[in-house]
Motif scaffolding. Sequence first.
Motif, short mmCIF file in Angstrom:
data_model
loop_
_atom_site.label_atom_id
_atom_site.label_comp_id
_atom_site.label_asym_id
_atom_site.label_seq_id
_atom_site.Cartn_x
_atom_site.Cartn_y
_atom_site.Cartn_z
N MET A 115 34.92 -17.36 12.73
CA MET A 115 35.04 -16.06 13.92
C MET A 115 33.70 -15.85 14.33
N LEU A 116 34.02 -15.17 15.27
CA LEU A 116 32.93 -14.45 15.98
C LEU A 116 32.61 -12.91 15.27
N ASP A 117 32.15 -12.37 14.49
CA ASP A 117 31.80 -11.27 13.96
C ASP A 117 30.55 -9.80 15.27
N PRO A 118 31.30 -9.07 15.93
CA PRO A 118 30.89 -8.39 16.70
C PRO A 118 30.04 -7.39 16.58
N LEU A 119 30.44 -7.41 14.66
CA LEU A 119 29.24 -6.26 14.44
C LEU A 119 28.46 -7.36 13.47
N ALA A 120 27.57 -8.34 13.24
CA ALA A 120 27.30 -8.78 12.66
C ALA A 120 25.50 -8.29 12.91
N ALA A 121 24.89 -8.15 13.97
CA ALA A 121 23.82 -8.14 13.63
C ALA A 121 23.93 -5.81 12.63
N LEU A 122 24.86 -5.35 13.23
CA LEU A 122 24.63 -3.70 12.55
C LEU A 122 24.82 -3.54 10.98
N ARG A 123 25.88 -5.04 10.84
CA ARG A 123 26.12 -4.40 8.80
C ARG A 123 25.23 -4.58 8.44
N THR A 124 25.00 -3.75 7.35
CA THR A 124 24.59 -2.96 6.55
C THR A 124 24.48 -3.21 4.74
N PRO A 125 24.54 -3.53 3.70
CA PRO A 125 24.83 -3.49 2.60
C PRO A 125 26.09 -1.60 2.17
N ASP A 126 25.66 -0.73 2.80
CA ASP A 126 26.04 0.50 2.34
C ASP A 126 27.07 0.81 3.65
N ASP A 127 26.70 -0.15 3.93
CA ASP A 127 28.60 0.10 5.62
C ASP A 127 30.59 -0.08 4.41
N PRO A 128 31.21 1.32 5.31
CA PRO A 128 32.13 0.73 4.72
C PRO A 128 33.19 -0.96 4.69
N PRO A 129 33.79 -0.76 3.48
CA PRO A 129 34.49 -2.10 3.80
C PRO A 129 35.41 -2.76 4.41
N ARG A 130 36.04 -1.34 5.16
CA ARG A 130 36.77 -1.62 6.65
C ARG A 130 36.59 -1.14 7.53
N ASP A 131 36.30 -1.83 8.99
CA ASP A 131 35.80 -1.25 10.22
C ASP A 131 36.68 -0.94 11.00
N VAL A 132 38.18 -0.86 10.65
CA VAL A 132 38.99 -0.51 11.24
C VAL A 132 39.94 -0.07 10.37
N TYR A 133 40.81 0.83 10.49
CA TYR A 133 42.07 1.37 9.25
C TYR A 133 42.85 1.94 10.08
N LEU A 134 44.61 1.92 10.12
CA LEU A 134 45.43 2.05 11.25
C LEU A 134 46.69 2.46 9.98
N THR A 135 47.17 3.40 10.53
CA THR A 135 48.38 3.38 9.95
C THR A 135 49.78 3.98 11.26
N GLY A 136 50.94 3.14 10.60
CA GLY A 136 51.83 3.85 11.80
C GLY A 136 53.35 2.58 11.28
N THR A 137 54.10 2.61 12.24
CA THR A 137 55.50 1.96 11.35
C THR A 137 55.05 0.04 12.20
N VAL A 138 55.72 -0.72 11.69
CA VAL A 138 55.46 -2.26 11.84
C VAL A 138 57.01 -2.30 12.24
N PHE A 139 57.70 -2.89 13.46
CA PHE A 139 59.00 -3.60 13.37
C PHE A 139 58.30 -4.92 13.71
N LEU A 140 60.13 -5.36 13.46
CA LEU A 140 59.82 -6.85 14.11
C LEU A 140 60.64 -6.62 15.41
N ASP A 141 59.45 -7.31 16.63
CA ASP A 141 59.48 -7.17 17.70
C ASP A 141 60.45 -9.03 18.22
N ILE A 142 61.82 -8.78 19.35
CA ILE A 142 61.91 -10.13 19.12
C ILE A 142 62.31 -9.80 21.06
#
Length: 373
Positions: free
Chosen positions: A1-28
């Motif tokens: 998979m292509l990593d769009p942030l590959a050129a920007l990553r450093t050892p001091d980066d946080p382990p997550r790029d994006v954090y979300l919270t909310g409700t998961v539905f089952l969509d039909i």
Amino acid sequence: MLDPLAALRTPDDPPRDVYLTGTVFLDIVFTGLDSAPVRGTESWARGMGSSPGGVANMATALARLGLRTSLAAAFGDDMYGEYCWEALEKGEGIDLSLSRTAPGWHSPVTVSMAYEGERTMVSHGHEAPRPEEPAPGDPPAARACVASLRPGGSQEWIARAARSGSRVFADIGWDETGRWDPDDLADLEHCEAFLPNAQEAMRYTRTDCPRAAARRLAERVPLAVVTMGAEGAVAVDGATGETAEVPAISVEALDPTGAGDVFVAGFVTGTLAGWPLADRLAFAGLTAALSVQEFGGSLSAPGWVEVAAWWQRVRDFDEQDPAALSRYGFLEALLPGCARPWPLRRAVPTIGFRRPRPAPRRPPAEPGHTNRY
């Protein structure tokens, strides 16, 4: 998979790029309806799919674009919840270490019916029970967070995320109260970008034009982005005064479910990668356009292979407007080689096929006899 942030990553980066919270539905999702269902009749849909929905739409779209995505949500301990958890964790590689299974709670469900370029949804669910142990007091370290603002209500985690250095991107849903009071958006002060649709933006700013609404919102948030459906999107940088507007890509829409979530995911990706404002806007619009050609919110989110397939296809047709294509020239240096032909079609989704049952073992035949079945 292509990593769009590959050129920007450093050892001091946080382990997550994006954090979300909310409700998961089952969509039909039902597609291929010629019109809205009529009371007292039975309608047959030509297509159907099931997938995780709700906040899972955004999480999946981010993960498919190569961002390290973490989701905190409650999952029911029914088969629907088990299916959604497995689809997100194993199928999409989303970090669910901050999520939990709520005993005795059934998963929220949404039925979406797509017809005439629009959709009608019916949902059912109950509030998840509070966890036995208190939730973490602070959101995890991440480059960015995506928050869904609540009109008239403040979410403490948004301010804490901003103070910890996360870049906060926000959208908002329909104000059921009908107030549309801009003072209800108190959490905007902690956000870097606000991405409402045109109707939401105009109602909150008391304007009659999406572009005017974007300029008004840019007085309250560093970056205002307003999506305009078939007209594209407009963005105003309140700090620099820069504006950008990109027309929508014309596609045959099958199901618009989750297109707004995909747009936000594309814009977040481009922003974290440091792209110019117009490129971010164009990429977000492209990913949203590709998503409406498939059914389902999370299922339809495109990855880099789908983007590359589109880019290869549009350049192979002489009738394409060179000026219009030049808007997406920045993709040339980003995309992997495309080995899959257009159009791309995903596998038909369902709750999950059972594995074939093993054939029953036959008892050994007694000497001098033959077992018959």
